[in-house]
Write an enzyme that holds these catalytic residues in place. Sequence first.
Site, PDB file in Angstrom:
ATOM      1  N   GLN A 233      28.251  -1.816  25.542  1.00  0.00           N
ATOM      2  CA  GLN A 233      28.968  -1.111  24.476  1.00  0.00           C
ATOM      3  C   GLN A 233      30.417  -1.596  24.401  1.00  0.00           C
ATOM      4  OE1 GLN A 233      27.576   1.206  22.286  1.00  0.00           O
ATOM      5  NE2 GLN A 233      29.557   1.128  21.238  1.00  0.00           N
TER       6      GLN A 233
ATOM      7  N   ASP B  13      22.311  -7.285  20.695  1.00  0.00           N
ATOM      8  CA  ASP B  13      23.483  -7.109  19.830  1.00  0.00           C
ATOM      9  C   ASP B  13      23.754  -8.394  19.032  1.00  0.00           C
ATOM     10  OD1 ASP B  13      24.986  -4.964  19.195  1.00  0.00           O
ATOM     11  OD2 ASP B  13      26.439  -5.148  20.835  1.00  0.00           O
TER      12      ASP B  13
ATOM     13  N   LYS C 179      21.970   6.017  20.495  1.00  0.00           N
ATOM     14  CA  LYS C 179      21.061   4.880  20.720  1.00  0.00           C
ATOM     15  C   LYS C 179      19.936   5.296  21.665  1.00  0.00           C
ATOM     16  CE  LYS C 179      24.654   1.492  19.877  1.00  0.00           C
ATOM     17  NZ  LYS C 179      25.769   0.708  20.390  1.00  0.00           N
TER      18      LYS C 179
END
Length: 293
Positions: A103, A126, A59
Amino acid sequence: MNTTPIQTRIIDGKAIAAELRAKITSDIAERMANGKTAPGLAVILVGDDPASAIYVRNKHRDARAAGMNSIEIRLDADCPMSRLLDEVAKLNHDPDVHGILVQLPLPAHLDSNQVIDAINPAKDVDGLHPVNAGRLSSGLPALVSCTPQGCLTLIHSVLPDLSGQHLLMLGRSNLMGKPMAQLALAANATVTIAHSKSRDLPGLCRQADILVAAVGRAEMVRGDWIKPGAIIIDVGINRIDGPDGKSIIKGDVHFDQVMGIAGAITPVPGGVGPMTIACLLANTLTAAKRLDG
Ligand code: NAP
């Protein structure tokens, strides 16, 4: 009965993701030429799970390559909830940060729902905050979970109009199954969601014009579950032991069995995976534009 095998089209997720990243890169260059700041993406990684570390590294690499300001925050595996929430609060208030991603999965002592709730929904790239999930299901502009967003782009690459198509979503997670179902519904598909308590999965799958599999069970979907000509989007990432003892990655769909039956399929790897990060970058740019006002 016509038994002529179908020429199954392989959907090239790598190429489609590269196109999307190129578009984002040029949008960011234009934005900066107009005197705006680089979109800022902050990723928090708690602990040292090797798979998560690889995702975070990728990422970071792709965000920087697109011209974003990418920040990586690493916290120890035993960090208390209060420390993690402090980091999220700081990022919520940092004007240079437009996107925040924690994460997952988190170490067992940390409550992921509480952390997601703490993220400013306007920076929730997200798309997991209940505000974004609720806005998506209400048909309002939202930051949409990256993997289903990528899946929709892959479906559109072979079928621009989903109207009236029957899409079966195999799996009902907040990350994948539920937002995918909402996106397909918004695109006028008829949607069925199946899960571990559903009866007759093969029969349900055989009704699907579009089958999206996100269960986390290697090669569970077999060739005789597939309606001839169906579009198959395989989200699964399952590490299994290969013949030489080395671990290999398999999807949720038995790729070899569905070749010649499906109309199109995403390979694993090289299908859905590359789209997820590209959509994360797209969400970060969208968040930056909206936060600019
Ligand atoms: P998850 O949270 O574990 O959800 C799995 C879903 O599959 C659940 O709804 C579960 O049903 C259902 N399920 C499990 N076993 C089943 C069975 N035998 N029959 C029918 N349904 C079954 O997983 P997830 O986060 O959605 O991820 C799913 C897969 O996609 C994993 O392999 C993951 O690694 C992969 N993934 C890939 C990407 C990518 O970028 N390519 C991104 C995200 C996830 P219940 O709800 O009834 O338990």
